[in-house]
Design an enzyme around this catalytic site. Structure first.
Site, PDB file in Angstrom:
ATOM      1  N   ASP A  30       1.140  -1.449  -0.164  1.00 18.89           N
ATOM      2  CA  ASP A  30       0.280  -0.625   0.398  1.00 18.89           C
ATOM      3  C   ASP A  30       1.067   1.422  -0.162  1.00 18.89           C
ATOM      4  O   ASP A  30       1.721   1.083   0.805  1.00 18.89           O
ATOM      5  CB  ASP A  30      -0.634   0.128   1.760  1.00 18.89           C
ATOM      6  N   PHE A  66       3.137   6.175 -12.999  1.00 17.25           N
ATOM      7  CA  PHE A  66       0.842   6.012 -12.829  1.00 17.25           C
ATOM      8  C   PHE A  66       1.484   7.436 -12.083  1.00 17.25           C
ATOM      9  O   PHE A  66       2.230   7.681 -11.098  1.00 17.25           O
ATOM     10  CB  PHE A  66       1.111   5.311 -12.813  1.00 17.25           C
TER      11      PHE A  66
HETATM   12  P1  IMP Z   1      -1.916   2.857  -3.701  1.00 13.41           P
HETATM   13  O1  IMP Z   1      -3.495   2.613  -2.889  1.00 13.41           O
HETATM   14  O2  IMP Z   1      -0.686   1.720  -3.079  1.00 13.41           O
HETATM   15  O3  IMP Z   1      -2.035   1.344  -4.897  1.00 13.41           O
HETATM   16  O4  IMP Z   1      -1.754   3.954  -3.694  1.00 13.41           O
HETATM   17  C1  IMP Z   1      -2.702   4.771  -3.842  1.00 13.41           C
HETATM   18  C2  IMP Z   1      -1.897   5.809  -4.480  1.00 13.41           C
HETATM   19  O5  IMP Z   1      -0.748   6.713  -4.560  1.00 13.41           O
HETATM   20  C3  IMP Z   1      -2.611   5.537  -6.187  1.00 13.41           C
HETATM   21  O6  IMP Z   1      -3.767   5.421  -6.678  1.00 13.41           O
HETATM   22  C4  IMP Z   1      -1.330   6.526  -6.707  1.00 13.41           C
HETATM   23  O7  IMP Z   1      -2.136   7.131  -7.212  1.00 13.41           O
HETATM   24  C5  IMP Z   1      -0.376   6.843  -6.368  1.00 13.41           C
HETATM   25  N1  IMP Z   1       0.618   6.192  -5.919  1.00 13.41           N
HETATM   26  C6  IMP Z   1       1.342   4.806  -5.331  1.00 13.41           C
HETATM   27  N2  IMP Z   1       2.446   4.609  -5.729  1.00 13.41           N
HETATM   28  C7  IMP Z   1       3.206   6.146  -6.458  1.00 13.41           C
HETATM   29  C8  IMP Z   1       4.099   5.952  -7.632  1.00 13.41           C
HETATM   30  O8  IMP Z   1       5.003   4.606  -7.553  1.00 13.41           O
HETATM   31  N3  IMP Z   1       4.138   6.794  -8.240  1.00 13.41           N
HETATM   32  C9  IMP Z   1       2.812   7.663  -8.198  1.00 13.41           C
HETATM   33  N4  IMP Z   1       1.714   8.043  -7.980  1.00 13.41           N
HETATM   34  C10 IMP Z   1       2.085   6.746  -6.676  1.00 13.41           C
END
Ligand code: IMP
Length: 199
Positions: free
Chosen positions: A69, A146
């Site tokens: 996460d 992303f």
């Molecule tokens: P998740 O819940 O771990 O998928 O991450 C939450 C949000 O953080 C995602 O929708 C991305 O917008 C942002 N995020 C997480 N990791 C990255 C990264 O490596 N680069 C850019 N945005 C990230």
């Protein structure tokens, strides 16, 4: 035959980054992707969210497995927001919204954080955290990666945003890599211990 370890994620960028790293760093591991839907919880820290998510698939995924996460934290002006709300903010106001909130202020400190929650074969949970410190750029630049990548400049690559780095360059320094390296260290030491017990 190698040990199979499952990474539960629907995000193909994350799976590519993490599986490549694990398979080249720990001998005898094969990473399998599961896109099983993880239940979400709104909480104050990534650890709490990660714990809830990893437990939500306990009855349907065979251990060992892990989830990851991550969040984007704008430190001074936003006191860490969006943080645990990063997905929601990305879906609603996007990184353009963050640029608007910050305007032209010079207080632009920010960081990415990644928490891996790993469940071993005895259903014990362990957490591994990685951080990348940097700042929010004045404007979005770059096409790769992303999420918030186009507006984040890491201290490690101060002339380019994360979205201007190649996938290899970003993966070499990312918050996710730093969390993964801690998991890898743990798996390697576990392997060494079990090898020395059987000798
Ligand atoms: P998740 O819940 O771990 O998928 O991450 C939450 C949000 O953080 C995602 O929708 C991305 O917008 C942002 N995020 C997480 N990791 C990255 C990264 O490596 N680069 C850019 N945005 C990230």
């Amino acid at each position: 035959m190698g040990t199979k370890i499952t990474f539960v994620t629907g995000n193909k960028h994350k799976f590519e980054e993490v599986s490549k790293l694990l398979e080249t760093s720990v001998e005898g591991y094969e990473v399998i992707q599961s896109t099983k839907e993880l239940s979400e919880l709104q909480a104050d820290s990534l650890e709490e969210v990660a714990k809830f998510k990893v437990n939500s698939v306990k009855t349907v995924i065979k251990p060992p497995y892990f989830i990851e996460d991550a969040g984007f934290f704008v430190d001074d002006v936003c006191k860490g927001f969006p943080g645990v709300y990063s997905s929601y903010v990305m879906k609603t106001i996007g990184y353009e919204g963050i640029l608007k909130i910050l305007g032209s202020t010079d207080q632009r400190k920010a960081h990415f954080e990644s928490v891996i929650a790993y469940i071993d074969e005895y259903y014990q949970i362990r957490f591994f955290k990685g951080i990348n410190e940097g700042a929010v750029e004045l404007e979005a630049r770059g096409k790769s990666g992303f999420g918030f990548d186009p507006i984040f400049i890491s201290k490690d690559t101060p002339d380019r945003t994360f979205a201007e780095l190649t996938m290899e360059e970003k993966n070499a320094i990312s918050h996710r890599r730093r969390a993964m390296m801690k998991l890898i260290e743990f798996l390697n030491s576990k392997k060494n211990k079990s090898q020395s017990r059987s000798n």
